[in-house]
Design a protein around this motif. Structure first.
Motif, PDB file in Angstrom:
ATOM      1  N   SER A   1       0.830  -1.200   0.000  1.00  0.00           N
ATOM      2  CA  SER A   1       0.000   0.000   0.000  1.00  0.00           C
ATOM      3  C   SER A   1       0.865   1.252   0.000  1.00  0.00           C
ATOM      4  N   ASN A   2       0.346   2.312  -0.660  1.00  0.00           N
ATOM      5  CA  ASN A   2       1.051   3.593  -0.682  1.00  0.00           C
ATOM      6  C   ASN A   2       0.834   4.409   0.577  1.00  0.00           C
ATOM      7  N   SER A   3      -0.238   4.088   1.319  1.00  0.00           N
ATOM      8  CA  SER A   3      -0.630   4.946   2.437  1.00  0.00           C
ATOM      9  C   SER A   3      -0.453   4.280   3.782  1.00  0.00           C
ATOM     10  N   GLY A   4       0.469   3.371   3.900  1.00  0.00           N
ATOM     11  CA  GLY A   4       0.696   2.773   5.201  1.00  0.00           C
ATOM     12  C   GLY A   4       1.477   1.483   5.089  1.00  0.00           C
ATOM     13  N   PRO A   5       1.894   0.937   6.227  1.00  0.00           N
ATOM     14  CA  PRO A   5       2.684  -0.308   6.225  1.00  0.00           C
ATOM     15  C   PRO A   5       1.784  -1.528   6.054  1.00  0.00           C
ATOM     16  N   PHE A   6       1.130  -1.625   4.935  1.00  0.00           N
ATOM     17  CA  PHE A   6       0.175  -2.703   4.730  1.00  0.00           C
ATOM     18  C   PHE A   6       0.566  -3.490   3.484  1.00  0.00           C
ATOM     19  N   LEU A   7       0.415  -4.791   3.574  1.00  0.00           N
ATOM     20  CA  LEU A   7       0.764  -5.712   2.500  1.00  0.00           C
ATOM     21  C   LEU A   7      -0.395  -6.672   2.276  1.00  0.00           C
ATOM     22  N   GLY A   8      -0.787  -6.812   1.038  1.00  0.00           N
ATOM     23  CA  GLY A   8      -1.825  -7.766   0.672  1.00  0.00           C
ATOM     24  C   GLY A   8      -1.225  -8.928  -0.103  1.00  0.00           C
ATOM     25  N   CYS A   9      -1.657 -10.133   0.200  1.00  0.00           N
ATOM     26  CA  CYS A   9      -1.113 -11.318  -0.451  1.00  0.00           C
ATOM     27  C   CYS A   9      -2.225 -12.323  -0.666  1.00  0.00           C
ATOM     28  N   CYS A  10      -1.997 -13.199  -1.616  1.00  0.00           N
ATOM     29  CA  CYS A  10      -2.950 -14.266  -1.947  1.00  0.00           C
ATOM     30  C   CYS A  10      -2.177 -15.563  -2.060  1.00  0.00           C
ATOM     31  N   SER A  11      -2.598 -16.578  -1.335  1.00  0.00           N
ATOM     32  CA  SER A  11      -1.926 -17.869  -1.351  1.00  0.00           C
ATOM     33  C   SER A  11      -2.539 -18.767  -2.405  1.00  0.00           C
ATOM     34  N   SER A  12      -1.801 -19.790  -2.751  1.00  0.00           N
ATOM     35  CA  SER A  12      -2.278 -20.749  -3.748  1.00  0.00           C
ATOM     36  C   SER A  12      -3.034 -21.868  -3.051  1.00  0.00           C
ATOM     37  N   LEU A  13      -3.255 -22.936  -3.810  1.00  0.00           N
ATOM     38  CA  LEU A  13      -4.027 -24.047  -3.269  1.00  0.00           C
ATOM     39  C   LEU A  13      -3.310 -24.629  -2.052  1.00  0.00           C
ATOM     40  N   PRO A  14      -4.007 -25.209  -1.078  1.00  0.00           N
ATOM     41  CA  PRO A  14      -5.432 -25.547  -1.153  1.00  0.00           C
ATOM     42  C   PRO A  14      -6.381 -24.519  -0.535  1.00  0.00           C
ATOM     43  N   ASP A  15      -5.855 -23.484   0.134  1.00  0.00           N
ATOM     44  CA  ASP A  15      -6.757 -22.610   0.879  1.00  0.00           C
ATOM     45  C   ASP A  15      -7.148 -21.354   0.102  1.00  0.00           C
ATOM     46  N   TYR A  16      -6.270 -20.865  -0.826  1.00  0.00           N
ATOM     47  CA  TYR A  16      -6.569 -19.668  -1.623  1.00  0.00           C
ATOM     48  C   TYR A  16      -7.020 -18.511  -0.723  1.00  0.00           C
ATOM     49  N   THR A  17      -6.171 -18.143   0.217  1.00  0.00           N
ATOM     50  CA  THR A  17      -6.524 -17.137   1.221  1.00  0.00           C
ATOM     51  C   THR A  17      -5.950 -15.781   0.830  1.00  0.00           C
ATOM     52  N   ILE A  18      -6.798 -14.749   0.924  1.00  0.00           N
ATOM     53  CA  ILE A  18      -6.357 -13.365   0.750  1.00  0.00           C
ATOM     54  C   ILE A  18      -6.148 -12.772   2.142  1.00  0.00           C
ATOM     55  N   THR A  19      -4.953 -12.257   2.395  1.00  0.00           N
ATOM     56  CA  THR A  19      -4.587 -11.758   3.722  1.00  0.00           C
ATOM     57  C   THR A  19      -4.014 -10.355   3.596  1.00  0.00           C
ATOM     58  N   VAL A  20      -4.348  -9.508   4.550  1.00  0.00           N
ATOM     59  CA  VAL A  20      -3.785  -8.157   4.641  1.00  0.00           C
ATOM     60  C   VAL A  20      -2.944  -8.098   5.914  1.00  0.00           C
ATOM     61  N   TRP A  21      -1.665  -7.710   5.753  1.00  0.00           N
ATOM     62  CA  TRP A  21      -0.702  -7.686   6.859  1.00  0.00           C
ATOM     63  C   TRP A  21      -0.318  -6.247   7.183  1.00  0.00           C
ATOM     64  N   ASN A  22       0.080  -6.062   8.429  1.00  0.00           N
ATOM     65  CA  ASN A  22       0.841  -4.882   8.850  1.00  0.00           C
ATOM     66  C   ASN A  22       2.286  -5.335   8.943  1.00  0.00           C
ATOM     67  N   TRP A  23       3.080  -4.990   7.915  1.00  0.00           N
ATOM     68  CA  TRP A  23       4.417  -5.566   7.855  1.00  0.00           C
ATOM     69  C   TRP A  23       5.364  -4.949   8.880  1.00  0.00           C
ATOM     70  N   GLU A  24       5.007  -3.811   9.448  1.00  0.00           N
ATOM     71  CA  GLU A  24       5.859  -3.253  10.493  1.00  0.00           C
ATOM     72  C   GLU A  24       5.782  -4.086  11.767  1.00  0.00           C
ATOM     73  N   SER A  25       4.586  -4.491  12.144  1.00  0.00           N
ATOM     74  CA  SER A  25       4.411  -5.305  13.354  1.00  0.00           C
ATOM     75  C   SER A  25       4.355  -6.788  13.058  1.00  0.00           C
ATOM     76  N   ALA A  26       4.389  -7.166  11.777  1.00  0.00           N
ATOM     77  CA  ALA A  26       4.341  -8.575  11.360  1.00  0.00           C
ATOM     78  C   ALA A  26       3.086  -9.265  11.880  1.00  0.00           C
ATOM     79  N   GLU A  27       1.960  -8.546  11.832  1.00  0.00           N
ATOM     80  CA  GLU A  27       0.701  -9.109  12.303  1.00  0.00           C
ATOM     81  C   GLU A  27      -0.309  -9.104  11.160  1.00  0.00           C
TER      82      GLU A  27
END
Length: 1638
Positions: A107-133
């Motif tokens: 993200s341009n406006s904060g320490p945020f990271l979006g990711c998408c995993s592959s099979l089998p769960d295909y999960t979309i997750t948004v992280w705060n990469w500064e706190s690793a949460e």
């Protein structure tokens, strides 16, 4: 290794994927194998960063914050976030992905990271990469997602681009709680039109299931396929599609509009052809690129699109991006080119990088120039690279290549192709390599190419096990010296030049018969001198190297090897089976003499090396370092003196195949590796320690000495190489040998064309050599050949003469070469067996298919389908094919019949016969029964009345009964059909007999030659449809080919023919039969039928004399002859007429009989028509019933589905309510904290004047104004309603509040400056004022922050409440569709589904038969005078008819309404009765309640008012409290008593333990005493025990007999009682009169 410290990457080249990101305003990053390359667009310098994990998966970067992130490639991968340019790790994010990540975004406006995993769960997750949460995640939502992109103006919006879908995820937050809510954008159809309902799915009540169903639900029609997305300044989305469409998506309003339709006539012509593969937004417009080599700037105004500017490109690009400062435009293609455009400087597009794409096949460093390396791609592209990784030049060979080797004595490279050619590339001109020569050696791919260390020879090998030796000198025109054959498939080649002996040693590893495909256990060492090998002593006429110059040594190792290299008197090899690296010592005999024996080698040293196969080894030029590479991507370097120690470098990813090849430089300090499938080329340096300088310089000294030795050769050969022309453009005749002209048959430089035609047209060097040998032999031995030809011709003539003389001999006698004959016969037998097996297999397949078809379509039929055709017409009647009824069908029929029997018995005994009185009668009219079955006499007496089918069970039973009726009708007709078919068979037999008789009569009439009966005989026969069994047999006449006979069958046929000939010969020798035939025509008496054959011979004198010379006696004799002849002729005429009459009678009888049969067939056809009508009527009834049953089943399925949805909604509602309750508690707590901070802020405002009481009031007022003054900074807004106007503006959330506070405090520094201090104010007071104001500002900022957070939490809570209401509404809607939901709450209300089911059961489809036909008007009394007739137009009549039809339809509709009203009245009456019964039940309950006994306290409670009730309850509470206190006191006392009792029991237990210990000590003595006493008792009491046992046994026998007597008596009593019970049960059995069948 002591002298080697580490391996470090010098440079890396290539592209692994097409994802390139800006990491700052001037630098881009992209993936290259196991590394990340950073390219400065201005200086074009590269920087390499190696992945800390295993491989690199997804990559993303943010140029504004100078952060890049990537994922590794392994199980349970992690994500790493780094800062550029420091390349410092900020955090490692360990998510729940199991295999890989498909896409990532920052993200341009904060320490945020979006990711998408592959099979089998295909999960979309948004992280705060500064706190690793992880902030929030949504499983099963990323299937098919190829790209994620944050809204640059609002990080709370994340767009997911899939292969066929587009989803915008809204991140909703409440304090620290975040949740993802999807909006699935429904794209238009493929033609650009919108469906009838264009909406986006936003309700997320069902969470995963709802989302999954919305994303995976099949669409009725194909939709557009999105290809690229781009956020706009208004938080909208531009979406380009593969079909060429451009869409505008508004995630806030959930709308989609088509901006560009390539199929529209109003579209700009330039935009109709291609599609957009990349989009980016700039202030000048929308930049779009596609498959065309054009970049366009589009101006979009409303729905109008104009092309603002166009740029022409070299090649099509796939993506386009702007730098963070919006000055540099980056374009890159999937072929490996990167372009930039800076409009502030120039309008010219600059190529920054051009390294091409594709996988590297191999690479090698030039031994003549260590600053240049040569790489070869699998596409046939040869490239030259400088020492810093810059491309110097390239050459496209336009063919499939397999191998590469660089020559140490000249500046050229040899390339092997898949078609068996070896290409020689001149590299003297680095910018423009040239193809100067080509040799065709194989018809297969060239697997290996190696030079020896001093460039004497070039060795090649392929899959045909031939090793060719070529002269490596350009002055020799790369001539082929010779070849040798290795007995096996060659797996690897390596060479070593022994300078002392001037010999070149070549090691070949090849596979034996027992080895696998990639392993070999046999080694061959070839020794070849470096002197000239010309002459017959070195090479024979066919090109094979002689054993005089070529020494061959064969070895065998105990375990199969994958790769091996030749060292100084030793061999290094890798064994994949044992996962070990082995070292073998060559025997000394290798350098002395040649040995043909296979020597067994055992490893001298063996170390563990866990490498993925296939692994390959390579020795450095000075033979002191050993490099190994494998599929794991690791490069390991060892010292040959101690191979157990090594250093390693992860060069390539094991997920993409690892390392394909490795190469050393001449000084052994640089290594070059090429990956399998990652498209990367890595140059690594060996870092050497400074302590051991003597050993360090060994490699350098060796390279310098080698270069010094080869310097003269290099200076000699390079000019010759440079003078060679480009291949195919001619070559000087003086420098080419005669044999080379035969080798180089092709003249075109286009290698691809030559390669494609090489196998069929271009002969190899060996083939040319053999052809030349044959030609030379032919020239030398032409005279001998001529003599041999003449001799062979003479022998042929002699053989022909002998053949004519001895032609009767068997063919085997002519075979001279018996072995050849046997071989040919064996080959022929093999081919025959092959053909026979194929034919047999085909026969088996067809037989299997025939058996299946016969079993399913013929054998399963009880009555086979056949037909009867008429004799004199085309009339044809077919029967009804019938299958045997299964056991289940018969059981169901018996069950239904039993049920109907019971029902009929009940109805016959019942007093109320009105409803069922007419049911089951067979004499009902067809109009009511709905078919003619009863008229035909085949109705089932158990069939229900059509008006009584109320339940589903009854309808199913009716279907079974109707099927039985159909079966009966078909069976009855088939019986009549079989009778008529038998009659036709008999009739055909009669016709055949009569025709036979007619044929006999015709033969008799033909004797005289006066046959008057004309016409052919009519021979009717059964056709295939009448006799279908005939189709399963094949007559000999149907076989059109000659029958194949085995030798045994041929002998048997010859024997039969011989017997037949013998029998005919014996019959011809029977003289008695001959005499009988001659005298009496073969009969002993003359019959009447033979009268036509009789002839009276004339007297002899008639033939010898004329009538003039006859005597009287002769004249009398002649008159008697004439009289007899006349009588005979009259008899013949009479007999002939009788025969003709008989023929006529026979024909008339045939005609009459066949006409009678045709009449019977016509009657049968009429009967079949009636039966068919009845069958169709019954089948129509069954169709109606089946449809009603299916509708009922569908309603049940709908009910189950609605119940399932209701259960899911209820569960979801419970979760939502729990979440809502938790959020409400959080909001309440936060609101309390907010109120306290607000109170504190107000307290500071009130305390201002109290704080400054020591200064004048006027100054206090002025300071208060300054106290209220605030600097202007950016205001923070919260996440509000999606429909508000603020949602379209940049939104700053609570996470960015510290930045706002810092900005405010920095702005306050200006206000706190001494220049702003009022005049006359003390500086200490000003400092105190500034400190107090800062405290106030900080407090205000806290209040604003809390207010923002509170507003977000309240908005989140409001949305959750809306979702909860929506879930309640959906539950209500589902409940309205179910009967069971409201049935328990209100007995009088019925749901729609329940009403629909009842309506279906009450609305019975009744089949009624109406009389059909036309009403004929009587012709009597018709008026013939038309003078008073008025003519009307035809339209008037048509209008009257249409009005009549309309009135009829209105009447039918009115009748249906009346029926519905009548049904509703009956329903209301029934409901009224139910209500009356319920009223009676309630009255009865009220009377019972009145009779209940109530205590005085209950009566007092009923009469007390509210205040008295409260006081009464207070008294009871106080009483209960006292009781509880008393009970607690009593409980404590009882606990104390229990404790004392436990202590007493413990003391007693201790005493018992002591007593038990004493008894344990006495136990052995007591056991001995007891044993002695027992033994004495056994001895003395044995006799007494025997008597006691006998008496006991006797008593048991008596007792058993008594019990048996009692049992018999009780059994008789039980039988009597059971009989009595049965009698009483039959007596009291409930009567069936009260039962009614609905």
């Amino acid at each position: 290794m002591d002298e080697i410290e580490s391996l470090q990457v010098r440079w890396i080249q290539g592209f692994t994927n097409n994802n390139i990101e800006f990491v700052d305003t001037k630098t881009v990053c992209y993936t290259c194998g196991n590394h990340i390359c950073f390219l400065n667009l201005e200086t074009k310098k590269r920087r390499v960063f190696r992945s800390p994990g295993r491989g690199i998966g997804a990559l993303t970067a943010n140029g504004n914050s100078r952060v890049f992130a990537f994922s590794e490639q392994k199980l349970s991968p992690s994500m790493f976030v780094y800062i550029f340019p420091e390349l410092q790790l900020k955090n490692e994010l360990k998510g729940k992905a199991q295999l890989d990540y498909t896409s990532m975004t920052l993200s341009n406006s904060g320490p945020f990271l979006g990711c998408c995993s592959s099979l089998p769960d295909y999960t979309i997750t948004v992280w705060n990469w500064e706190s690793a949460e992880p902030l929030c995640s949504q499983p099963h939502a990323g299937q098919g997602v190829t790209s994620l992109l944050f809204n640059p103006l609002n990080w709370l919006q994340l767009c997911a681009l899939g292969t066929t879908s587009l989803t915008v995820w809204n991140i909703e937050k409440s304090g620290s709680f975040h949740v993802l809510k999807p909006s699935v954008i429904e794209l238009p159809k493929a033609d650009g039109t919108f469906p009838q309902r264009m909406t986006c799915t936003t309700f997320s009540g069902l969470k995963e299931d709802k989302l999954q169903s919305s994303t995976t639900e099949p669409r009725s029609k194909a939709r557009l396929t999105p290809s690229a997305i781009c956020w706009t300044a208004t938080s909208q989305l531009y979406v380009s599609c593969v079909e060429g469409f451009l869409l505008l998506v508004d995630p806030e309003r959930l709308s989609v509009s088509v901006l560009l339709n390539p199929k529209s006539a109003y579209t700009v012509p330039e935009l109709r052809k291609g599609n957009f593969q990349g989009l980016t937004l700039h202030k000048i417009g929308l930049i779009a690129v596609g498959k065309e080599s054009v970049m366009r700037c589009l101006q979009i105004k409303g729905s109008r699109i104009d092309i603002e500017q166009t740029w022409q490109l070299e090649k099509p690009v796939t993506s386009v991006k702007y730098s963070p400062d919006n000055e540099t435009l980056l374009l890159f293609s999937d072929t490996g080119q990167i372009y930039t455009l800076n409009q502030n400087q120039s309008e010219e597009i600059v190529k920054v990088l051009d390294v091409l794409s594709g996988n590297f096949l191999t690479a090698a460093l030039l031994l003549t120039d260590m600053n240049i390396c040569v790489s070869l791609r699998d596409s046939g592209e040869l490239q030259l690279w400088s020492s810093d990784g810059t491309v110097l030049g390239s050459l496209s060979l336009q063919t499939e290549v397999t191998s590469l080797a660089c020559c140490p004595i000249a500046h050229y490279a040899a390339v092997g192709t898949a078609s068996g050619n070896v290409l020689f590339i001149d590299l003297n001109t680095e910018q423009q390599p040239r193809l100067v020569h080509q040799v065709n050696l194989y018809h297969a791919a060239v697997d290996h190419l190696i030079f020896d260390q001093e460039g004497h020879y070039l060795f090649t090998s392929a899959s045909d096990s031939h090793i060719y030796v070529l002269d490596a000198k350009p002055s020799k025109m790369f001539s082929v010296i010779g070849y040798t054959v290795i007995p096996g498939r060659i797996l690897s080649l390596s060479s070593w030049y022994i300078r002392d002996c001037e010999e070149v040693m070549v090691l070949a590893l090849y596979a034996g018969q027992e080895d696998k495909h990639q392993d070999g256990s046999l080694l061959t060492v070839l020794s070849l001198p470096t002197r000239s090998l010309a002459g017959p002593d070195c090479v024979d006429r066919h090109g094979c190297l002689s054993t005089k110059v070529l020494k061959v040594f064969r070895y065998e190792v105990p375990s199969p090897l994958t790769s091996c290299v030749l060292g100084v008197g030793e061999i290094f090899a890798y064994c994949h089976r044992q996962k070990t690296l082995q070292q073998f010592q060559l025997p000394k005999s290798t350098n002395e003499c040649c040995s043909q024996e296979v020597v067994q080698l055992k490893p001298r040293q063996e170390v563990e090396a866990n490498q993925l196969s296939p692994a390959s080894l390579l020795l450095s030029p000075h033979r002191l370092w050993l490099a190994s590479v494998d599929r794991e991507g690791l490069l390991r370097v060892r010292k040959t003196a101690s191979i157990e120690r090594y250093i390693e470098l992860q060069c390539h990813s094991y997920r993409l195949g690892g390392i394909r090849s490795v190469s050393f430089s001449a000084d052994s300090h640089t290594l070059l590796t090429a990956g399998f499938n990652d498209g990367s080329l890595i140059c690594a340096d060996l870092r050497i320690q400074g302590e051991d300088t003597c050993k360090v310089t060994e490699a350098t000294k060796y390279s310098q000495s080698l270069a010094h030795c080869l310097k003269g050769m290099l200076n000699t050969e390079n000019p010759i190489l440079t003078a060679l022309p480009v291949w195919g453009q001619g070559s000087p005749a003086s420098t080419e040998k005669p044999e080379e002209s035969e080798v180089s048959a092709g003249t075109s430089v286009d290698v691809r064309e030559q390669d494609e035609s090489a196998p069929p047209s271009n002969p190899t060097w060996l083939e040319n050599k053999q052809e030349a040998v044959i030609k030379e032999d032919n020239e030398q031995n032409s005279e001998i050949k001529k003599n041999l030809t003449e001799m062979i011709q003479n022998l042929r003539d002699t053989f022909q003469e002998m053949l004519s003389e001895y032609g009767d001999l068997p063919e085997q006698h002519y075979y001279l070469d018996v072995e050849e004959q046997r071989r040919v016969e064996a080959t022929a037998e093999e081919e025959v067996e092959t053909v026979r097996s194929e034919i047999e297999r085909d026969i088996v397949e067809k037989s299997y298919l025939r058996d299946i078809l016969t079993r399913e379509c013929w054998d399963s039929l009880k009555v086979k389908g056949r037909a009867i055709k008429a004799f004199h017409s085309n009339l044809e009647v077919k029967n009804y094919p019938l299958k045997e009824r299964t056991h289940k069908e018969l059981e169901d029929l018996r069950r239904v019949q039993n049920i109907r029997t019971i029902e009929k018995a009940v109805c016959s005994v019942s007093k109320t016969k009105k409803t069922m009185g007419d049911e089951g009668h067979v004499d009902q009219s067809p109009a009511m029964t709905g078919s003619f079955t009863s008229q035909l006499g085949y109705s089932n007496p158990y069939i229900y009345d059509q008006f009584s089918l109320q339940t589903i069970e009854q309808r199913i039973n009716q279907i079974i009964l109707l099927q039985d009726v159909i079966y009966r009708i078909k069976t009855a007709f088939n019986a009549d059909f079989e009778a008529l078919h038998t009659q036709k068979v008999h009739e055909l037999k009669r016709v055949s007999d009569r025709n036979k008789h007619i044929r006999v009569i015709k033969l008799e009439l033909d004797v005289t030659g006066e046959l008057d009966v004309t016409g052919e005989l009519w021979e009717p026969d059964l056709t295939d449809s009448e006799w279908p069994e005939r189709l399963f047999t094949v007559d000999d006449s149907e076989i059109k080919v000659e029958k194949y006979l085995t030798p045994e069958q041929i002998k048997e046929e010859e024997r039969r023919q011989l017997e037949k000939q013998n029998r005919l010969a014996a019959e011809s020798d029977d003289y008695r039969k001959k005499a009988l035939d001659d005298m009496m025509d073969g009969v002993l008496e003359v019959k009447k039928e033979d009268i036509l054959k009789m002839e009276i011979p004339p007297p002899e004198f008639v033939l010898t004399k004329s009538n003039v010379h006859w005597s009287e006696e002769e004249k009398k004799v002649y008159k008697e002859y004439e009289k007899k002849a006349k009588d005979l002729s009259e008899e013949k005429e009479k007999y002939k007429k009788s025969l003709e009459m008989e023929i006529k009678k026979l024909r008339e009888s045939i005609k009459d009989a066949t006409k009678t049969f045709d009449e019977s067939l016509t009657k049968l056809l009429e009967k079949k028509l009636k039966f068919t009508v009845a069958l169709h009527q019954e089948e129509l009834k069954i169709s109606y019933l089946v449809e009603s049953v299916h509708e009922e089943g569908e309603m049940r399925n709908r009910e189950k589905k609605l119940k399932h949805q209701l259960e899911k909604m209820l569960a979801c509602k419970e979760e939502t309510e729990e979440e809502l309750k938790g959020r409400e508690e959080e909001v309440e707590l936060f609101h309390e904290a907010y109120d306290s901070i607000v109170a504190e802020d107000k307290h500071l405002d009130r305390e201002f004047r109290t704080e400054f009481l020591d200064i004048p009031s006027q100054m206090v007022d002025y300071l208060y104004k300054l106290f209220k003054r605030r600097p202007r900074v950016q205001k923070m807004r919260t996440q509000t309603d999606t429909n508000s106007k603020l949602s379209r503006e940049p939104r700053l959330c609570g996470s960015l509040a510290p930045d706002g506070l810092n900005k405010m405090l920095k702005a306050m520094d200006e206000l706190d400056a001494s220049e702003n201090m009022p005049t006359g104010l003390n500086s200490s007071i000003w400092e105190r004022f500034c400190l107090f104001r800062r405290t106030k500002v900080e407090c205000e900022q806290k209040v604003k922050l809390k207010a923002l957070t509170l507003a977000e939490m309240q908005a989140f809570l409001h949305r959750r409440r809306d979702e909860n209401k929506a879930a309640q509404q959906e539950i209500k809607n589902l409940s309205d569709a179910l009967e069971s939901v409201f049935f328990f709450f209100c007995r009088l209300s019925f749901t729609s589904l329940h009403k629909e089911r009842n309506h279906l059961l009450k609305n019975i489809m009744v089949q009624v038969i109406l009389q059909q036909g036309q009403v004929e008007v009587s012709t009597r009394g018709l008026t013939l005078d038309y003078t008073d007739i008025i003519l009307y137009h035809r339209d008037v009549v048509d209008d009257i008819r249409s009005s009549i039809r309309n009135r009829a339809e209105q009447k039918i509709a009115y009748m249906v309404k009346c029926k519905d009203v009548h049904n509703s009245m009956i329903q209301l009456e029934w409901e009224h009765k139910v209500l009356m019964k319920q009223i009676e039940d309630l009255n009865e309950k009220a009377r019972g309640i009145k009779m209940l006994r109530i205590s005085k306290e209950e009566q007092d409670m009923t009469h007390l008012n509210k205040k008295n009730k409260i006081s009464h309850m207070a008294k009871q509470v106080s009483f209960l409290e006292k009781s509880i206190a008393l009970m607690e006191k009593t409980h404590l006392q009882s606990v104390q008593r229990r404790i004392k009792k436990i202590e007493r029991i413990n003391r007693q237990a201790a005493m018992k333990a002591k007593q038990t210990a004493n008894l344990d000590k006495q136990l052995p003595d007591l056991q001995v005493t007891v044993a002695e006493l027992r033994h004495i008792w056994i001895e003395t009491a044995a006799q007494e025990n025997e008597v006691a046992k006998r008496e006991e046994r006797y008593q048991e026998i008596i007792q058993r007999r008594n019990l048996e007597d009692i049992t018999k008596t009780q059994r008789h009593e039980l039988d009597f009682l059971w009989a009595e019970v049965e009698r009483l049960r039959m007596k009291n059995f409930p009567s069936l009169d009260q039962l009614e069948h609905n």
